[in-house]
Motif scaffolding. Structure first.
Motif, PDB file in Angstrom:
ATOM      1  N   ASP A   8       0.850  -1.179   0.000  1.00  0.00           N
ATOM      2  CA  ASP A   8       0.000   0.000   0.000  1.00  0.00           C
ATOM      3  C   ASP A   8       0.892   1.237   0.000  1.00  0.00           C
ATOM      4  O   ASP A   8       1.697   1.436   0.917  1.00  0.00           O
ATOM      5  CB  ASP A   8      -0.906  -0.012   1.240  1.00  0.00           C
ATOM      6  N   ARG A   9       0.752   2.062  -1.029  1.00  0.00           N
ATOM      7  CA  ARG A   9       1.621   3.219  -1.208  1.00  0.00           C
ATOM      8  C   ARG A   9       1.529   4.181  -0.018  1.00  0.00           C
ATOM      9  O   ARG A   9       2.544   4.699   0.466  1.00  0.00           O
ATOM     10  CB  ARG A   9       1.237   3.942  -2.500  1.00  0.00           C
ATOM     11  N   ASP A  10       0.310   4.458   0.455  1.00  0.00           N
ATOM     12  CA  ASP A  10       0.139   5.392   1.568  1.00  0.00           C
ATOM     13  C   ASP A  10       0.768   4.874   2.856  1.00  0.00           C
ATOM     14  O   ASP A  10       1.360   5.640   3.616  1.00  0.00           O
ATOM     15  CB  ASP A  10      -1.339   5.696   1.791  1.00  0.00           C
ATOM     16  N   THR A  11       0.643   3.584   3.086  1.00  0.00           N
ATOM     17  CA  THR A  11       1.264   2.992   4.275  1.00  0.00           C
ATOM     18  C   THR A  11       2.780   3.091   4.182  1.00  0.00           C
ATOM     19  O   THR A  11       3.460   3.455   5.152  1.00  0.00           O
ATOM     20  CB  THR A  11       0.838   1.519   4.435  1.00  0.00           C
ATOM     21  N   GLN A  14       3.811   6.663   4.828  1.00  0.00           N
ATOM     22  CA  GLN A  14       3.729   6.995   6.252  1.00  0.00           C
ATOM     23  C   GLN A  14       4.931   6.439   7.010  1.00  0.00           C
ATOM     24  O   GLN A  14       5.485   7.105   7.886  1.00  0.00           O
ATOM     25  CB  GLN A  14       2.421   6.463   6.863  1.00  0.00           C
ATOM     26  N   ARG A  61       3.539  15.609   2.426  1.00  0.00           N
ATOM     27  CA  ARG A  61       2.403  14.911   3.044  1.00  0.00           C
ATOM     28  C   ARG A  61       2.332  15.216   4.532  1.00  0.00           C
ATOM     29  O   ARG A  61       1.282  15.542   5.068  1.00  0.00           O
ATOM     30  CB  ARG A  61       2.539  13.404   2.814  1.00  0.00           C
TER      31      ARG A  61
END
Length: 194
Positions: A8-11, A14, A61
Motif C-alpha cells: 500500500d503506497r500510503d502505508t 507513512q 504529506r
C-alpha cells in the motif's frame, strides 16, 4: 509486463515519514527506508523515485496533514482564544504521542535551513499558511475585544508560529506534557487584555 505493486503506497509513505522524522534526510539510509517501508529497492525507485524525491513527498504529506490538523483545531471554535488554545494543545498532544514523537517539518528546517530551495519551498509554504491563519484569527479576536486591543496580529502570529516550533523541539528533547501545557498557558496569557 510490469508486476503489480504488492504494498500500500500510503502505508509505505507513512513509514518513510516516520523514519525521516526520526533520523533526518542525511541520517536515513536507503536500507533503513526499505526495512521500515517493507518494500524492495526496485519498488522504492519505481514508486517514489530516488531517496530525495521520496523525502520531498514525505515532507509535503506530513506538512499538509500536520498543518491541516492545526488549522482545523484553530477554527473549530467561534471563540478566538479557545480556537488558538485547541490548536496549540493539539500540537502538544501530537508532539508527545507515540505516533509522532518527532516532527519532520522541524527536522527539515533544522537540517537544511534555507540551503535547499526544494525543501525550503515546502517549509515556507507551510509556515506562510499557518502564519496567515494565526493572523486572521488574531485580527478577529482584537476586533471582537477578546484579545488585547494593542496586540499586533502580525507580530503575535509570528510569536505563535515560533511557539509551535518550540513546542516540537521541547517535546523532542523530552519535555513532559505538563511542561508543554505550561508553555501554551504562558503563550495564551500574552494575548489577553490586562
Amino acid at each position: 509486463m510490469a508486476r503489480p505493486r504488492e504494498f500500500d503506497r500510503d502505508t509505505a509513505l507513512q513509514r518513510a515519514i516516520e523514519v525521516f522524522a526520526a533520523h533526518g534526510f542525511e541520517g536515513t539510509s536507503t536500507p533503513m527506508l526499505l526495512e521500515a517501508m517493507k518494500i524492495g529497492r526496485q519498488s522504492l525507485y519505481d514508486t517514489f523515485g530516488d531517496k530525495r524525491r521520496l523525502y520531498l513527498e514525505a515532507l509535503r504529506r506530513y506538512s499538509d496533514d500536520s498543518t491541516g490538523a492545526t488549522l482545523s483545531a484553530m477554527f473549530a471554535s467561534d471563540a478566538v482564544l479557545e480556537g488558538i488554545e485547541r490548536a496549540l494543545l493539539g500540537f502538544v498532544d501530537d508532539a508527545v504521542s507515540g505516533a509522532a514523537p518527532a516532527c519532520l517539518g522541524i527536522h527539515a528546517v533544522t537540517e537544511f535551513g534555507t540551503s535547499e530551495p526544494d525543501v525550503r519551498a515546502v517549509t515556507d509554504a507551510v509556515g506562510h499558511r499557518t502564519l496567515l491563519a494565526f493572523e486572521s484569527r488574531l485580527r478577529d479576536g482584537v476586533e471582537r475585544g477578546e484579545l488585547a486591543a494593542d496586540l499586533d496580529p502580525a507580530a503575535a502570529a509570528q510569536f505563535l508560529l515560533a511557539t509551535l516550533s518550540g513546542l516540537k523541539v521541547a517535546a523532542r528533547g523530552g519535555a513532559s506534557r505538563a511542561v508543554l501545557h505550561g508553555i501554551v498557558g504562558v503563550a495564551l496569557r500574552a494575548l489577553v487584555p490586562f
